[in-house]
Design an enzyme around this catalytic site. Structure first.
Site, PDB file in Angstrom:
ATOM      1  N   ASP A  93       0.861  -1.184   0.000  1.00 37.18           N
ATOM      2  CA  ASP A  93       0.000   0.000   0.000  1.00 37.18           C
ATOM      3  C   ASP A  93       0.892   1.227   0.000  1.00 37.18           C
ATOM      4  O   ASP A  93       2.094   1.144   0.269  1.00 37.18           O
ATOM      5  CB  ASP A  93      -0.962   0.018   1.192  1.00 37.18           C
ATOM      6  CG  ASP A  93      -2.318   0.631   0.831  1.00 37.18           C
ATOM      7  OD1 ASP A  93      -2.335   1.629   0.080  1.00 37.18           O
ATOM      8  OD2 ASP A  93      -3.346   0.106   1.291  1.00 37.18           O
ATOM      9  N   ASP A 119       3.547   2.285  -4.469  1.00 37.69           N
ATOM     10  CA  ASP A 119       2.446   2.923  -5.183  1.00 37.69           C
ATOM     11  C   ASP A 119       2.179   2.131  -6.454  1.00 37.69           C
ATOM     12  O   ASP A 119       3.111   1.887  -7.241  1.00 37.69           O
ATOM     13  CB  ASP A 119       2.840   4.368  -5.511  1.00 37.69           C
ATOM     14  CG  ASP A 119       1.670   5.227  -5.966  1.00 37.69           C
ATOM     15  OD1 ASP A 119       0.727   4.682  -6.577  1.00 37.69           O
ATOM     16  OD2 ASP A 119       1.700   6.448  -5.721  1.00 37.69           O
ATOM     17  N   ASN A 175      -6.235  -5.172  -5.573  1.00 38.83           N
ATOM     18  CA  ASN A 175      -7.358  -4.531  -4.908  1.00 38.83           C
ATOM     19  C   ASN A 175      -7.232  -3.016  -4.812  1.00 38.83           C
ATOM     20  O   ASN A 175      -8.230  -2.327  -4.589  1.00 38.83           O
ATOM     21  CB  ASN A 175      -7.475  -5.123  -3.492  1.00 38.83           C
ATOM     22  CG  ASN A 175      -8.341  -4.288  -2.582  1.00 38.83           C
ATOM     23  OD1 ASN A 175      -9.566  -4.371  -2.615  1.00 38.83           O
ATOM     24  ND2 ASN A 175      -7.710  -3.453  -1.753  1.00 38.83           N
ATOM     25  N   SER A 213     -16.291  -3.697  -9.608  1.00 40.81           N
ATOM     26  CA  SER A 213     -17.371  -3.100  -8.819  1.00 40.81           C
ATOM     27  C   SER A 213     -18.680  -3.355  -9.545  1.00 40.81           C
ATOM     28  O   SER A 213     -18.697  -3.707 -10.734  1.00 40.81           O
ATOM     29  CB  SER A 213     -17.130  -1.583  -8.700  1.00 40.81           C
ATOM     30  OG  SER A 213     -18.259  -0.903  -8.201  1.00 40.81           O
ATOM     31  N   TYR A 250     -14.717   6.829 -12.142  1.00 41.32           N
ATOM     32  CA  TYR A 250     -14.692   5.605 -11.346  1.00 41.32           C
ATOM     33  C   TYR A 250     -15.382   4.471 -12.108  1.00 41.32           C
ATOM     34  O   TYR A 250     -14.837   3.357 -12.215  1.00 41.32           O
ATOM     35  CB  TYR A 250     -15.374   5.850 -10.002  1.00 41.32           C
ATOM     36  CG  TYR A 250     -15.326   4.671  -9.068  1.00 41.32           C
ATOM     37  CD1 TYR A 250     -14.182   4.392  -8.329  1.00 41.32           C
ATOM     38  CD2 TYR A 250     -16.430   3.832  -8.911  1.00 41.32           C
ATOM     39  CE1 TYR A 250     -14.127   3.309  -7.461  1.00 41.32           C
ATOM     40  CE2 TYR A 250     -16.388   2.747  -8.050  1.00 41.32           C
ATOM     41  CZ  TYR A 250     -15.236   2.493  -7.326  1.00 41.32           C
ATOM     42  OH  TYR A 250     -15.190   1.399  -6.473  1.00 41.32           O
ATOM     43  N   LYS A 285     -13.730   0.942 -13.555  1.00 39.23           N
ATOM     44  CA  LYS A 285     -14.189  -0.380 -13.156  1.00 39.23           C
ATOM     45  C   LYS A 285     -14.735  -1.177 -14.343  1.00 39.23           C
ATOM     46  O   LYS A 285     -14.615  -2.411 -14.374  1.00 39.23           O
ATOM     47  CB  LYS A 285     -15.242  -0.253 -12.052  1.00 39.23           C
ATOM     48  CG  LYS A 285     -14.682   0.317 -10.743  1.00 39.23           C
ATOM     49  CD  LYS A 285     -13.505  -0.487 -10.212  1.00 39.23           C
ATOM     50  CE  LYS A 285     -13.039  -0.017  -8.847  1.00 39.23           C
ATOM     51  NZ  LYS A 285     -11.909  -0.818  -8.324  1.00 39.23           N
ATOM     52  N   ASP A 313     -18.592  -1.235   3.480  1.00 35.34           N
ATOM     53  CA  ASP A 313     -18.319  -0.319   4.589  1.00 35.34           C
ATOM     54  C   ASP A 313     -16.812  -0.246   4.827  1.00 35.34           C
ATOM     55  O   ASP A 313     -16.237  -1.074   5.537  1.00 35.34           O
ATOM     56  CB  ASP A 313     -19.040  -0.830   5.845  1.00 35.34           C
ATOM     57  CG  ASP A 313     -19.115   0.215   6.941  1.00 35.34           C
ATOM     58  OD1 ASP A 313     -18.571   1.326   6.750  1.00 35.34           O
ATOM     59  OD2 ASP A 313     -19.711  -0.078   7.992  1.00 35.34           O
ATOM     60  N   THR A 314     -16.157   0.736   4.208  1.00 34.43           N
ATOM     61  CA  THR A 314     -14.716   0.926   4.318  1.00 34.43           C
ATOM     62  C   THR A 314     -14.420   2.417   4.409  1.00 34.43           C
ATOM     63  O   THR A 314     -15.328   3.248   4.263  1.00 34.43           O
ATOM     64  CB  THR A 314     -13.982   0.359   3.086  1.00 34.43           C
ATOM     65  OG1 THR A 314     -14.277   1.193   1.945  1.00 34.43           O
ATOM     66  CG2 THR A 314     -14.385  -1.082   2.793  1.00 34.43           C
TER      67      THR A 314
END
Length: 285
Positions: free
Chosen positions: A37, A75, A102, A154, A167, A171, A201-202
């Site tokens: 990450d 990155d 991810n 997604s 976005y 996706k 929920d993140t």
């Protein structure tokens, strides 16, 4: 025996949210982990992005399961950084059997008001970052003639997202990348699939601008988010899903139990895509 015993999995965006859930779930299933990450803010992203201390929390949770982990800040917009992490993972464990690409970010603006940097950052992380990560690990999988790659798309890989066209475009692109890669890598016995989360929920979904959007007015809060989330699926009383449900799907795809599954988009959304949707701007009489 756990279904991933003896395997090594590389997870990007592993510091928190869905990425941490992937790392911990794969470890619980027996895998050793290579976790990646970043450790800084992306300026066009309207919520806090991951930091080193978040990644170290993932390390602690994986090690608590008595699994080994190599965790490095990198990155996904840098092929050089990803190549270095893969090299270290191979030096430590000897092989990488699974990739869960991810890493992803979100922002929102009408497409005609969006500046190019905002567009580029989302597409560069979500879509090009997935390609870069695959590029770093695929030669090793081809050499061993085995591997499972799971890309995060997604429900917005199937539908438009008004106010977040970049976005949705990224996706949709992930699904095109997945299907193309499945065709290219199938002869090498490398499987490529995608998970397609609904509302999860993140940290990506918990910030003031998203609360306002869920509330339908400025000043939205967590209670508005929880209330609106109940309308995002068809399972009674189920709102925003915990990230572990996505990780469970990815763990199955990474396992030998899914040995014949490739080129598939696995939707985990509590039935969201079965809903007729909504009109964000109905014409007035």
């Amino acid at each position: 025996m756990s279904r991933l015993e003896g395997k090594v999995a590389l997870v990007t965006g592993a510091a928190r949210g869905q990425g941490r859930a992937h790392a911990v779930t794969l470890a619980r299933e027996g895998a050793e982990i290579v976790a990646v990450d970043l450790d800084r803010q992306i300026d066009t992203v309207p919520y806090d992005t991951a930091r080193e201390q978040d990644l170290q929390q993932t390390v602690a949770e994986v090690e608590a399961l008595d699994r080994r982990i190599v965790a490095r800040t990198a990155d996904v917009r840098s092929s050089e950084q990803l190549a270095a992490v893969v090299e270290e993972g191979l030096a430590t464990f000897g092989h990488i059997d699974a990739l869960v690409a991810n890493a992803g970010v979100f922002s929102q603006a009408p497409l005609w008001e969006m500046d190019e940097q905002t567009w580029d950052d989302v597409v560069d992380v979500n879509l090009k970052g997935a390609w870069r990560t695959m590029k770093a690990v695929v030669p090793h999988m081809i050499e061993r003639r085995t591997g499972s790659i799971v890309l995060t798309s997604s429900v917005n890989g199937f539908r438009g997202n008004p106010g977040a066209a970049h976005y949705a475009a990224s996706k949709h692109g992930v699904l095109g990348l997945m299907r193309s890669a499945a065709l290219e890598l199938g002869p090498h016995r490398v499987r490529v699939n995608a998970v397609c989360p609904g509302l999860i929920d993140t940290p990506m979904t918990n910030w003031p601008g998203l609360y306002d959007r869920m509330a339908g007015h400025p000043g939205g809060d967590r209670a508005d988010f929880e209330r609106a989330a109940l309308h995002y699926g068809i399972l009674g009383g189920v709102g925003a899903l915990p990230p572990e449900v996505i990780a469970d799907a990815a763990a199955w795809l990474a396992s030998d139990g899914a040995w014949a599954v490739t080129g598939q988009a696995i939707v985990v959304d509590a039935g969201h895509l079965e809903l007729p949707g909504f009109n964000p701007a109905p014409l007035q009489p």
